[in-house]
Every structure is written in structure tokens, then in C-alpha cells.
Design a protein around this motif. Structure first.
Motif, mmCIF file in Angstrom:
data_model
loop_
_atom_site.group_PDB
_atom_site.id
_atom_site.type_symbol
_atom_site.label_atom_id
_atom_site.label_comp_id
_atom_site.label_asym_id
_atom_site.label_seq_id
_atom_site.Cartn_x
_atom_site.Cartn_y
_atom_site.Cartn_z
ATOM 1 N N THR A 1 0.831 -1.192 0.000
ATOM 2 C CA THR A 1 0.000 0.000 0.000
ATOM 3 C C THR A 1 0.869 1.246 0.000
ATOM 4 O O THR A 1 1.814 1.368 0.776
ATOM 5 N N ASP B 1 -5.386 0.934 -7.539
ATOM 6 C CA ASP B 1 -6.125 0.755 -6.291
ATOM 7 C C ASP B 1 -5.758 1.828 -5.272
ATOM 8 O O ASP B 1 -6.626 2.366 -4.571
ATOM 9 N N ASP B 2 -4.470 2.137 -5.174
ATOM 10 C CA ASP B 2 -4.033 3.169 -4.229
ATOM 11 C C ASP B 2 -4.524 4.552 -4.651
ATOM 12 O O ASP B 2 -4.895 5.380 -3.807
ATOM 13 N N THR C 1 -7.283 5.220 -6.252
ATOM 14 C CA THR C 1 -8.700 5.280 -5.905
ATOM 15 C C THR C 1 -8.881 5.477 -4.406
ATOM 16 O O THR C 1 -9.697 6.302 -3.972
ATOM 17 N N ARG C 2 -8.128 4.737 -3.621
ATOM 18 C CA ARG C 2 -8.242 4.853 -2.155
ATOM 19 C C ARG C 2 -7.916 6.270 -1.692
ATOM 20 O O ARG C 2 -8.685 6.880 -0.927
ATOM 21 N N CYS D 1 -10.567 8.940 -3.104
ATOM 22 C CA CYS D 1 -11.855 8.894 -2.408
ATOM 23 C C CYS D 1 -11.751 9.578 -1.043
ATOM 24 O O CYS D 1 -12.644 10.337 -0.648
ATOM 25 N N ALA D 2 -10.679 9.309 -0.320
ATOM 26 C CA ALA D 2 -10.516 9.892 1.013
ATOM 27 C C ALA D 2 -10.375 11.406 0.938
ATOM 28 O O ALA D 2 -10.941 12.132 1.765
ATOM 29 N N ALA E 1 -15.787 5.746 -5.708
ATOM 30 C CA ALA E 1 -14.722 4.955 -6.335
ATOM 31 C C ALA E 1 -14.949 4.795 -7.831
ATOM 32 O O ALA E 1 -13.994 4.883 -8.629
#
Length: 506
Positions: free
Chosen positions: A2, A80-81, A83-84, A87-88, A94
Motif C-alpha cells: 500500500t 487501487d491506491d 482510488t483509495r 476517495c478519502a 470509487a
């Protein structure tokens, strides 16, 4: 593994810190302490970009295309990172960020294909005519060449497609121009991870380290230093009219002025002609509501103004639109500042003379809900402030006595990114006078659609007369965007050995 953001600048391949910092304001999760740059960081990045241009500006189109594709691959590898983190920081769903990432990598690959073809070079050759009387003609060759280092300002509402590796960056890199990006403080972690992807692509492709830099920050000093640095040769900007105009004026006031390609916003009027309104008013009302609230209204192509003939046929449109918007509810906006500006804009419209409230926005902190107001064309024409953009899901319904007054509204408009005609076959004759008016007002004219969403394609124009953008001859979306960062050079009687590769005999 991550990705853990660190809040540093990326300058010429090195992650560095500044003594000044700011804290991010994510919708969820912990705030990030981010270095806040200024003139010294800009100078370091610009110097590195100028040094890189001596090599990067003369790379082959094939090598630059492979580099752009490598950036796309590295972004996808971090999907994926991205998007994470996105979003935050922004509160965007997403699916929206995944779609925007696809658009971002898609336009990088589109520019790779575009420069491989070479048509954008506009190569011309007038062969020598030594025996021409009364004077001989020299050999003349023309080609488009990159202009040098480009400054790009990341946008608040598109953390990927209009930011670190967005359309401005992609088109400048495709042209052969190194890029210095000012990251938007609304999403510094997202900007950082995308910069990390670009750094990895630079290493893979063997490009000079100064080909790309990212400087984070919130100060006005940083923005001013970016556009005023003498090594920066052009600026790409997406943002508010106030901020964009201030930077545009700085560019013009330089000892050597440079082009400022600013996309500054638009109300994107929709004109509903009589037969279309009668035949499908309710469906149009529902569709307009969906376009108005897409992305919480935070698109520069948001259709904030609808112009339609008054009468019973308008009631079906209005009832359907209000019903759909009433069900939309509140949604989180990108920043606290955008939410506050939306509340202020809604209040200004609501208090204007002759404005009737159809749907009240109830907004709390960073959230926003739709608002709709109604005004006659006479009242709208008498108040220029009603034609100013309110960034968010607010719409104004302008009712006219008929097509003639609708055309008067069209003629009164300032520059727009888009203008839309909703029409049926029986409206064609009525529509004809609108086209020559609207094509002078907007960069993109639509029929029977809504403007929210911009297709990334060769024929797309995302720009328009001022104040929609600062250069009516440019676009920030589509392959034509590359022309902003090129200039024509003519070579007279130049030996082949001294010509750029793109003019070498095949």
C-alpha cells in the motif's frame, strides 16, 4: 504494498521538503502534512526543466510516445491506491475515480498515437526555384517545434484527468515540452502518487530527470512564481475566473509575455425550442436534473441555465426537473471552500430582483443540495450577475415570450464552453438563426444532449471565447490541445544534417 504518501515535492527526480507546510483536508481519514513550496522550489524545477529541454525537446516521436504509454502503465499499476487516496481526499465515489483514471491513461495513450502519426507537425516544403525570375526562391521547410518548459496548474474538480498527469501535462509532454505542475491542495496525496508514477516512467524511458516536477503548495506566491519565472514558456490552467484572470494578467505583464491557456468556467446554456418542449418536456426535465447534479454540479460543463418559451408546455419540464432534483439530496463537495462559494452564489441569485425560488438548497458544511430558480428573460437580461457561474448543482430557468426573445438571450451571452439546442424536426427552421449566434459564443455546440462530460477525441473542443477560456483558438481536451505548446519554425536553405529529425528525408 500500500502506498503511503509523504507530502513532499518531486523536483527533477528527487523528493524534497520545504520549511513551510500545510495540512490536507480529507473527507475521511487522517490529514496529511504537505510541504508548501514557493519561489525557490519553482526556480529549481524550472532550471531543471530548461536543462531537460535540451534533450527532451529533441527526442524522437517514437520515444516520447513510448514514454507517454509508460506513464499510463505506471498509473494503472497504482490504480487501487489512487482510488483509495482520491476517495478519502475528495469524497468522490470509487467508480467516478476509476472512470477518471481510465480517461487519464486513455488520453496519454491517445497522444502517443497522435504523435506517432506525425500529422500535427504540419510539415510544409517549398522547393528552391533558383531560376525563377525576377528573383530566385530559396528552399523553405516548416515544422511545428516544442516551445520549452510549461507550467500546469492542477484542477480541484478533476484530481486525475485535469491535474498532475491530466490533459495539459499529456499534451505538453507529447509536444516535447518539460512540465512543472503545481499540485492542487484539495488532493495532494493523489497528486503525489501520480507524480510517483511519472517518475517511474521517466526512469523506465531514460528521459531527463527534469522532464517533470510536482510542487505542492497553497500560497499565492507559488502560483505567481510559476507564471513569472523567465524559463516558463506557457501555462495551462483550469480553475476559477478570479484566480485565472489574476494569473493571466501576470503572464501578460512579464517582460517577455507568454501564453496563458486558462479554462475559467461557463454556465453552458440549454435552449429548448417549442416543439421539443411540447413533445418531450418531462423527459428533458428529468435529463437536465441528472446533468445538473452529476458530480454534485462540480463540472465546468454543468448546464446551469435553461432557456425555454413560457406556457403550459414548460410546466411538464419544470415539474419533472423539480421532482428529480428533490430526490437528489445532499452530497459532499470537493472542498470546504467550494461548498462555501456555492452557498454564497445561491444566496446571491435568490436575492436578485425578479427571481422566483423553485427548489431551496439546504447545505451544511461541505455538503450541497440542488437549488433551482426561475426568472423571466426580461429580468435575466437586466441583471448580468445572473449569467455568472455558480459552481455546484444550481440551475436557473429563464422563461421567454418565444423564440425571438430566446435568441435575444443567446445574443447577450458572454463566452461559453458549450451551448445546447434541444429540438425536434419541426424546430429546424426556428433553430437556424441560433447556430451562427451560438457558434460565436461557445467552443462546442450540442443538439439533443446535455454537455456534462467531455469526450476525449480528435474533434473535441473544450474551450471558448472569454471568459470560458483565455484563448478562443485553443482546446484543453482532444488532440488539438498539443498545438498550444508548439510553434512553427521555418528552415531556409538548411542542410539536411542540421534539420530536426521530423524534417529529415524519408
Amino acid at each position: 504494498m500500500t502506498y503511503q504518501p509523504h507530502g513532499k515535492h518531486l523536483i527533477a527526480g528527487e523528493w524534497i521538503t520545504s520549511s513551510q507546510t500545510f495540512s490536507s483536508q480529507p473527507v475521511s481519514g487522517d490529514a496529511l502534512t504537505v510541504s508548501s513550496g514557493g519561489a525557490s522550489e519553482v526556480d529549481r524545477a524550472a532550471q531543471a526543466a530548461e536543462a531537460a529541454f535540451a534533450t527532451y525537446g529533441w527526442t524522437s516521436r517514437a520515444d516520447r510516445a513510448a514514454f507517454l504509454e509508460a506513464i499510463a502503465e505506471e498509473i494503472d499499476a497504482r490504480g487501487d491506491d489512487i482510488t483509495r487516496l482520491g476517495c478519502a481526499e475528495t469524497g468522490l465515489p470509487a467508480a467516478r475515480l476509476q472512470g477518471e483514471r481510465g480517461r487519464t491513461t486513455g488520453q496519454l495513450r491517445m497522444f502517443a498515437d497522435h504523435i506517432r502519426k506525425g500529422d500535427y507537425l504540419d510539415r510544409r516544403h517549398d522547393v528552391a526555384l533558383p531560376d525563377r525570375a525576377p528573383l530566385p526562391r530559396p528552399d523553405l521547410k516548416l515544422v511545428q517545434r516544442p516551445i520549452g518548459p510549461v507550467a500546469v496548474f492542477g484542477a480541484s474538480n478533476f484530481p486525475l484527468a485535469f491535474s498532475t498527469a491530466g490533459g495539459d501535462t499529456a499534451s505538453a509532454l507529447a509536444a516535447g515540452c518539460p512540465v512543472v505542475v503545481k499540485g492542487h491542495p484539495a488532493h495532494p496525496a493523489t497528486g503525489e502518487i501520480v507524480a510517483d508514477a511519472i517518475a517511474a516512467a521517466i526512469a523506465r524511458a531514460g528521459m531527463p530527470a527534469g522532464t517533470f516536477s510536482l510542487i505542492q503548495g497553497i500560497s499565492h506566491e507559488l502560483g505567481g512564481a510559476m507564471v513569472e519565472h523567465p524559463l516558463i514558456r506557457a501555462v495551462g490552467f483550469t480553475g476559477s475566473l478570479g484566480a485565472g484572470r489574476a494569473l493571466f494578467d501576470l503572464c501578460a505583464a512579464r517582460p517577455e509575455p507568454i501564453p496563458f491557456f486558462g479554462e475559467l468556467g461557463s454556465v453552458n446554456p440549454v435552449f429548448i425550442l417549442p416543439e421539443a418542449l411540447t413533445a418531450r418536456g418531462a423527459a428533458l426535465g428529468t435529463a437536465w436534473a441528472g446533468s445538473l447534479t452529476m458530480g454534485v454540479g462540480q463540472f465546468c460543463t454543468n448546464p446551469g441555465i435553461v432557456v425555454a418559451p413560457e406556457g403550459p408546455a414548460l410546466e411538464a419540464f419544470t415539474d419533472a426537473a423539480i421532482a428529480a432534483l428533490s430526490d437528489a439530496g445532499e452530497a459532499v463537495m470537493l472542498t470546504d471552500g467550494i461548498a462555501e462559494a456555492y452557498r454564497h452564489g445561491v444566496a446571491e441569485v435568490a436575492s436578485a430582483n425578479g427571481v422566483q425560488e423553485l427548489l431551496t438548497a439546504t447545505c451544511d458544511r461541505r455538503n450541497a443540495a440542488p437549488a433551482v430558480y426561475k426568472v423571466t428573460a426580461d429580468a435575466w437580461l437586466a441583471n448580468e450577475a445572473l449569467a455568472e457561474e455558480v459552481f455546484g448543482p444550481m440551475g436557473i430557468l429563464v422563461t421567454a415570450t418565444g423564440p425571438a426573445q430566446m435568441l435575444e438571450v443567446a445574443q447577450s451571452l458572454r463566452g461559453q464552453l458549450t451551448a445546447t439546442l434541444q429540438l425536434d424536426d419541426a424546430d429546424i427552421e426556428v433553430a437556424k438563426p441560433f447556430v451562427p449566434v451560438l457558434e460565436r459564443k461557445a467552443g462546442r455546440l450540442l443538439v439533443n444532449g446535455f454537455p456534462t462530460g467531455v469526450e476525449v477525441a480528435d474533434a473535441m473542443v473544450h474551450g471558448g471565447p472569454y471568459p470560458a477560456s483565455t484563448n478562443f483558438g485553443a482546446t484543453s481536451v482532444g488532440t488539438l490541445a498539443i498545438r498550444r505548446f508548439l510553434r512553427p519554425v521555418c528552415y531556409q536553405d538548411m542542410p539536411d544534417a542540421l534539420l530536426p529529425d521530423d524534417l529529415q528525408p524519408s
